[in-house]
Write a protein that holds these residues in place. Structure first.
Motif: not given
Length: 465
Positions: A42-47, A166-169, A216-218, A221-227
């Motif tokens: 599994l892959l992802a690039a970010g930041e 860019l993807l923001v979660l 995510l392979r393309a 991503v910038l991701a943050t969490w919630d509850d």
């Protein structure tokens, strides 16, 4: 301030048949592996910055994963090693430096006799007024909406087709506290998580979906969490917060480890500010007042200073909960107040302090990207003299939907668009003239489009490197 006008804009790209062919081939390979019970890397690039990126990967066995980054022309750019252990569910990340700004890169990850490939684009230099397109969303995989083991999240396929920069979660990247009814009860990721292995399984299930991997392979991503990465509406002291946080950080590329608080610059036109609305928050049922906080004093100071002092023209605050929409009852969970008889909860006192300080420091071109309330909205807020904030809410991606609720009148809101009852995601395009925001449904059809012209008051500062 920011003036509004309707706009439609076509962005050049690869021919549609080529895009579809590339996407279907990727999906077919991933789906085939999943059907065989053969979990791929599994892959992802970010930041991403203008010269660096974080490469995240989950291998198929404990050990090292070799990372090779090249330009699309094949020129070597960087290399690194990711170490996956059983404690991290075979996942890890590595930073690669020395990259070329505003350039598409291809990276390969190899280990355990297997390999996988992804792509990302580095950010422009801080002085470069290059346009940017980002997607944002939240709330993926609640009970009744999580994917079966041989299925996918169709909305994510529509997101990939937009080809964002860019993807923001904005939180609820998993529903660790829900029972996934699409899976057999004994399948990994099916039941609410209470151990680190079970939290890992929740993330692994969502991330292994073919559509999610295609996106995510393309796309960086910038991701943050919630509850729901821990438990519904949890505050910082919850007994499962530490293990839920550990699993989140194991599964997402985050440059500021162990903190979730950080900023990301994209050329001259955009800087994003990701805040942590969970780790430091007081209990929701505590009456609102000067001593109640969602962010904690240190994070609140950082946010005000970072946004007010930013050299980027556009400033986007990524908040997992909205500024204007009340949530939960009888105790308010969002920034907006909830009133029951004589009791007011929520976090509006702290919110208003932040907004008043941004107004005092003459901050312009501020938007908030949020999710959590399970309906979409585009709202202009005028919370203080001289300050205009566009609050952009999208979601759910795959969760139960809700009806729109009225925003907090104390923020002088003007609702441009509001709709519930369907899955959706948001798109923001920023150029030198302003910002275009769209809300799109699960098939990628635009439900609303709004255009806001950039305030030129800070044009000189926006040229700062």
């Amino acid at each position: 301030m920011l003036a509004r006008r309707r706009a439609r804009r076509r962005r050049p790209g690869r021919p549609l048949p080529a895009l579809l062919a590339a996407g279907l081939l990727t999906a077919a390979a991933l789906a085939g592996a999943a059907a065989r019970g053969d979990m791929p890397i599994l892959l992802a690039a970010g930041e991403v910055t203008d010269t660096s990126a974080i490469i995240w990967a989950r291998g198929v066995e404990p050990g090292d994963l070799a990372v090779d980054v090249r330009s699309l022309a094949g020129r070597p750019a960087a290399s690194a090693v990711i170490r996956g252990t059983t404690a991290s569910d075979l996942a890890g990340q590595a930073r690669v430096d020395g990259l070329t700004p505003a350039t598409r890169h291809r990276y390969t990850v190899r280990g355990g006799g297997r390999g996988a490939e992804g792509k990302f684009t580095t950010a422009p230099r801080p002085s470069d007024p290059a346009p940017v397109r980002l997607l944002w969303g939240a709330d993926l995989g609640s009970r009744g909406h999580c994917r079966p083991s041989d299925g996918e999240y169709a909305i994510v396929r529509a997101m990939a087709a937009r080809k964002p920069d860019l993807l923001v979660l904005a939180g609820d990247t998993v529903y660790a506290d829900h029972h996934c009814h699409a899976l057999p009860p004994d399948a990994p990721g099916a039941m609410p998580a209470t151990t680190l292995d079970q939290f890992h399984a929740k993330h692994r299930h969502n991330r292994a979906g073919p559509a999610v991997q295609q996106l995510l392979r393309a796309t960086p991503v910038l991701a943050t969490w919630d509850d729901h990465e821990v438990r519904n509406n949890f505050a910082g002291e919850h007994g499962l917060a530490a293990v839920g946080r550990r699993a989140f950080l194991d599964y997402w590329p985050v440059a500021a480890l162990p903190s979730l608080v950080r900023s990301a610059r994209w050329g001259r036109l955009l800087e994003l500010f990701l805040i942590d609305t969970r780790s430091h928050r007081d209990r929701a049922c505590r009456p609102d007042g000067p001593g109640k906080s969602m962010l904690g004093a240190a994070q609140r100071r950082w946010l005000v200073d970072a946004v007010a002092d930013s050299g980027a023209r556009g400033k986007a605050i990524v908040s997992s909960v909205p500024l204007s929409i009340p949530k939960a009852w009888p105790c308010g969970e969002s920034w907006a107040p909830t009133r029951v008889l004589f009791l007011e909860t929520g976090f509006s006192r702290e919110r208003d302090l932040i907004l008043a300080e941004l107004a005092r420091r003459r901050t312009r071109n501020v938007v908030v990207l949020a999710g959590d309330v399970h309906f979409a909205a585009i709202t202009t807020l005028r919370p203080a003299p001289g300050l205009v904030v566009h609050e952009l809410i999208a979601g759910p991606l795959a969760a139960a939907t809700e009806r729109p609720r009225a925003p907090d009148a104390r923020l002088a809101p003007v609702v441009r668009f509001s709709r519930g009852g369907l899955a959706n995601f948001g798109e923001v395009e920023i150029d030198e003239e302003g910002l275009t925001v769209r809300i799109l449904d699960a098939g990628g059809r635009a439900l609303a489009t709004e255009r806001f012209r950039a305030d030129e008051a800070l044009s000189d500062r926006s040229r700062a490197p």
